[in-house]
Design a protein around this motif. Structure first.
Motif, mmCIF file in Angstrom:
data_model
loop_
_atom_site.group_PDB
_atom_site.id
_atom_site.type_symbol
_atom_site.label_atom_id
_atom_site.label_comp_id
_atom_site.label_asym_id
_atom_site.label_seq_id
_atom_site.Cartn_x
_atom_site.Cartn_y
_atom_site.Cartn_z
ATOM 1 N N MET A 1 0.835 -1.168 0.000
ATOM 2 C CA MET A 1 0.000 0.000 0.000
ATOM 3 C C MET A 1 0.885 1.238 0.000
ATOM 4 S SD MET A 1 -2.879 0.884 2.768
ATOM 5 C CE MET A 1 -3.390 2.516 3.041
ATOM 6 N N THR A 2 0.533 2.221 -0.807
ATOM 7 C CA THR A 2 1.303 3.449 -0.924
ATOM 8 C C THR A 2 0.445 4.632 -0.525
ATOM 9 O OG1 THR A 2 2.536 2.504 -2.771
ATOM 10 C CG2 THR A 2 2.648 4.860 -2.508
ATOM 11 N N SER A 3 1.037 5.544 0.228
ATOM 12 C CA SER A 3 0.310 6.768 0.560
ATOM 13 C C SER A 3 1.209 7.961 0.268
ATOM 14 C CB SER A 3 -0.149 6.755 2.010
ATOM 15 O OG SER A 3 0.943 6.564 2.868
ATOM 16 N N ILE A 4 0.588 9.097 -0.056
ATOM 17 C CA ILE A 4 1.311 10.321 -0.373
ATOM 18 C C ILE A 4 1.157 11.277 0.800
ATOM 19 C CG2 ILE A 4 1.471 12.277 -1.945
ATOM 20 C CD1 ILE A 4 0.400 10.427 -4.143
ATOM 21 N N VAL A 5 2.282 11.812 1.260
ATOM 22 C CA VAL A 5 2.300 12.708 2.418
ATOM 23 C C VAL A 5 3.062 13.961 2.030
ATOM 24 C CG1 VAL A 5 3.036 12.953 4.819
ATOM 25 C CG2 VAL A 5 2.261 10.737 3.986
ATOM 26 N N ASN A 6 2.519 15.115 2.372
ATOM 27 C CA ASN A 6 3.175 16.390 2.120
ATOM 28 C C ASN A 6 4.398 16.515 3.036
ATOM 29 O OD1 ASN A 6 3.803 18.946 1.356
ATOM 30 N ND2 ASN A 6 1.886 19.882 1.998
ATOM 31 N N ARG A 20 5.370 3.307 10.138
ATOM 32 C CA ARG A 20 4.566 2.760 9.033
ATOM 33 C C ARG A 20 5.458 2.154 7.951
ATOM 34 N NH1 ARG A 20 0.667 7.643 7.576
ATOM 35 N NH2 ARG A 20 0.527 6.444 5.647
ATOM 36 N N ALA A 21 6.555 2.839 7.632
ATOM 37 C CA ALA A 21 7.488 2.309 6.623
ATOM 38 C C ALA A 21 8.129 1.023 7.115
ATOM 39 C CB ALA A 21 8.552 3.353 6.294
ATOM 40 N N HIS A 22 8.481 0.982 8.388
ATOM 41 C CA HIS A 22 9.082 -0.221 8.957
ATOM 42 C C HIS A 22 8.111 -1.407 8.903
ATOM 43 C CE1 HIS A 22 11.846 -2.537 11.376
ATOM 44 N NE2 HIS A 22 10.871 -2.842 12.205
ATOM 45 N N GLU A 25 4.909 -0.406 4.674
ATOM 46 C CA GLU A 25 4.182 0.538 3.819
ATOM 47 C C GLU A 25 5.164 1.424 3.056
ATOM 48 O OE1 GLU A 25 0.857 4.078 4.284
ATOM 49 O OE2 GLU A 25 1.261 2.736 5.966
ATOM 50 N N GLU A 26 4.843 1.722 1.817
ATOM 51 C CA GLU A 26 5.642 2.643 1.016
ATOM 52 C C GLU A 26 4.983 4.012 1.101
ATOM 53 O OE1 GLU A 26 7.226 3.258 -3.549
ATOM 54 O OE2 GLU A 26 5.903 1.599 -3.074
ATOM 55 N N ILE A 27 5.767 5.036 1.421
ATOM 56 C CA ILE A 27 5.238 6.376 1.592
ATOM 57 C C ILE A 27 5.949 7.306 0.623
ATOM 58 C CG2 ILE A 27 4.973 8.291 3.215
ATOM 59 C CD1 ILE A 27 5.047 6.062 5.433
ATOM 60 N N ILE A 28 5.158 8.027 -0.183
ATOM 61 C CA ILE A 28 5.701 8.993 -1.121
ATOM 62 C C ILE A 28 5.636 10.368 -0.464
ATOM 63 C CG2 ILE A 28 5.441 10.059 -3.397
ATOM 64 C CD1 ILE A 28 6.165 7.116 -3.571
ATOM 65 N N LEU A 29 6.766 11.048 -0.405
ATOM 66 C CA LEU A 29 6.811 12.398 0.132
ATOM 67 C C LEU A 29 6.628 13.366 -1.026
ATOM 68 C CD1 LEU A 29 9.828 12.009 2.571
ATOM 69 C CD2 LEU A 29 7.404 11.813 3.077
ATOM 70 N N ALA A 30 5.697 14.308 -0.878
ATOM 71 C CA ALA A 30 5.391 15.250 -1.948
ATOM 72 C C ALA A 30 5.742 16.661 -1.510
ATOM 73 C CB ALA A 30 3.914 15.165 -2.300
ATOM 74 N N LYS A 31 6.261 17.419 -2.464
ATOM 75 C CA LYS A 31 6.578 18.819 -2.224
ATOM 76 C C LYS A 31 5.752 19.626 -3.219
ATOM 77 C CE LYS A 31 10.613 21.666 -1.363
ATOM 78 N NZ LYS A 31 12.074 21.687 -1.389
ATOM 79 N N ALA A 32 4.891 20.480 -2.710
ATOM 80 C CA ALA A 32 3.969 21.272 -3.526
ATOM 81 C C ALA A 32 3.083 20.365 -4.374
ATOM 82 C CB ALA A 32 4.743 22.260 -4.392
ATOM 83 N N GLY A 33 2.711 19.205 -3.808
ATOM 84 C CA GLY A 33 1.811 18.295 -4.497
ATOM 85 C C GLY A 33 2.471 17.384 -5.513
ATOM 86 N N LYS A 34 3.772 17.528 -5.731
ATOM 87 C CA LYS A 34 4.489 16.695 -6.702
ATOM 88 C C LYS A 34 5.352 15.679 -5.945
ATOM 89 C CE LYS A 34 4.767 20.385 -10.086
ATOM 90 N NZ LYS A 34 5.634 21.282 -10.837
ATOM 91 N N PRO A 35 5.335 14.420 -6.387
ATOM 92 C CA PRO A 35 6.176 13.409 -5.721
ATOM 93 C C PRO A 35 7.633 13.843 -5.701
ATOM 94 C CG PRO A 35 4.688 12.385 -7.276
ATOM 95 C CD PRO A 35 4.569 13.870 -7.489
#
Length: 78
Positions: A1-6, A20-22, A25-35
């Protein structure tokens, strides 16, 4: 499962994101809405390490290092 976090939220809740990553879970960090970056768990070692599993069957006796050198060896060092 992947989630996007600002990034701002990631800074605020970094410890929880690490947990959560441990957990896998895969977490995408977004800056200004862009991965921007991905936070993923490290791969587990493939072989479980067990101390002492490679013990030598025939150990060198401790007295081996303290025995006097043969005459030929002593002459070679002079």
């Amino acid at each position: 499962m992947t989630s996007i976090v600002n990034v701002h939220d990631a800074k605020t809740h970094f410890s929880k994101l690490l947990d959560r990553a441990h957990a896998g879970e895969e977490i995408i960090l977004a800056k200004a809405g862009k991965p921007y970056a991905r936070l993923v768990p490290l791969e587990r070692p493939k072989v479980e390490r067990r101390p002492g599993r490679l013990k030598l069957a025939n150990r060198i006796p401790d007295s081996f290092f303290f025995d006097p050198l043969p005459e030929e060896e002593l002459r070679a060092w002079e």
